[in-house]
Design a protein around this motif. Sequence first.
Motif, PDB file in Angstrom:
ATOM      1  N   GLN A  46       0.835  -1.206   0.000  1.00 10.69           N
ATOM      2  CA  GLN A  46       0.000   0.000   0.000  1.00 10.69           C
ATOM      3  C   GLN A  46       0.869   1.255   0.000  1.00 10.69           C
ATOM      4  O   GLN A  46       0.580   2.217  -0.720  1.00 10.69           O
ATOM      5  N   GLN A  49       2.365   2.788  -3.295  1.00  3.91           N
ATOM      6  CA  GLN A  49       1.471   3.697  -4.021  1.00  3.91           C
ATOM      7  C   GLN A  49       1.475   3.507  -5.541  1.00  3.91           C
ATOM      8  O   GLN A  49       1.343   4.454  -6.287  1.00  3.91           O
ATOM      9  N   LEU A  51      -0.696   1.279  -6.799  1.00  2.00           N
ATOM     10  CA  LEU A  51      -2.096   0.885  -6.970  1.00  2.00           C
ATOM     11  C   LEU A  51      -2.925   1.647  -5.943  1.00  2.00           C
ATOM     12  O   LEU A  51      -2.401   2.045  -4.896  1.00  2.00           O
ATOM     13  N   PRO A  52      -4.230   1.801  -6.195  1.00  3.51           N
ATOM     14  CA  PRO A  52      -5.083   2.351  -5.143  1.00  3.51           C
ATOM     15  C   PRO A  52      -4.986   1.505  -3.871  1.00  3.51           C
ATOM     16  O   PRO A  52      -4.732   0.297  -3.933  1.00  3.51           O
ATOM     17  N   HIS A  53      -5.193   2.126  -2.736  1.00  5.29           N
ATOM     18  CA  HIS A  53      -4.995   1.526  -1.416  1.00  5.29           C
ATOM     19  C   HIS A  53      -5.654   0.146  -1.277  1.00  5.29           C
ATOM     20  O   HIS A  53      -5.005  -0.819  -0.870  1.00  5.29           O
ATOM     21  N   GLU A  54      -6.946   0.041  -1.606  1.00  4.91           N
ATOM     22  CA  GLU A  54      -7.652  -1.237  -1.441  1.00  4.91           C
ATOM     23  C   GLU A  54      -7.149  -2.287  -2.426  1.00  4.91           C
ATOM     24  O   GLU A  54      -7.028  -3.459  -2.080  1.00  4.91           O
ATOM     25  N   GLN A  55      -6.844  -1.882  -3.662  1.00  9.68           N
ATOM     26  CA  GLN A  55      -6.323  -2.846  -4.633  1.00  9.68           C
ATOM     27  C   GLN A  55      -4.947  -3.347  -4.215  1.00  9.68           C
ATOM     28  O   GLN A  55      -4.622  -4.520  -4.426  1.00  9.68           O
TER      29      GLN A  55
END
Length: 102
Positions: A46, A49, A51-55
């Motif tokens: 996470q 950065q 990817l988006p946080h949830e992905q």
Amino acid sequence: MSKRQHRYRITLEHVAASMPEQPLHEPLSLDFTNHDDVSAIVQRVQNAQFLPHEQAAELALGAKLLGNVLLANRDNPLFAELGQAFADFVKKLKAQPRPTAE
């Protein structure tokens, strides 16, 4: 268990169906062990950065779960082609640049 392992429990809860008439499934809970601190790995992915946080969390957790299955079943012909490709992917994932401090 000869090595020290972290123990985890994941609960998958079906919170909404794609169509209103579809029933919700009962929660699925699964326990697993891993020699790595999976929470720390999720945090590192996470923090990278890319990817988006949830992905990023989905990717890290999915990779750790798949890696466990591949290791436990490395002699299974079903996974013969996937093993090396997965190892290459994990190397690329680990090589992702870390964000610079601002």
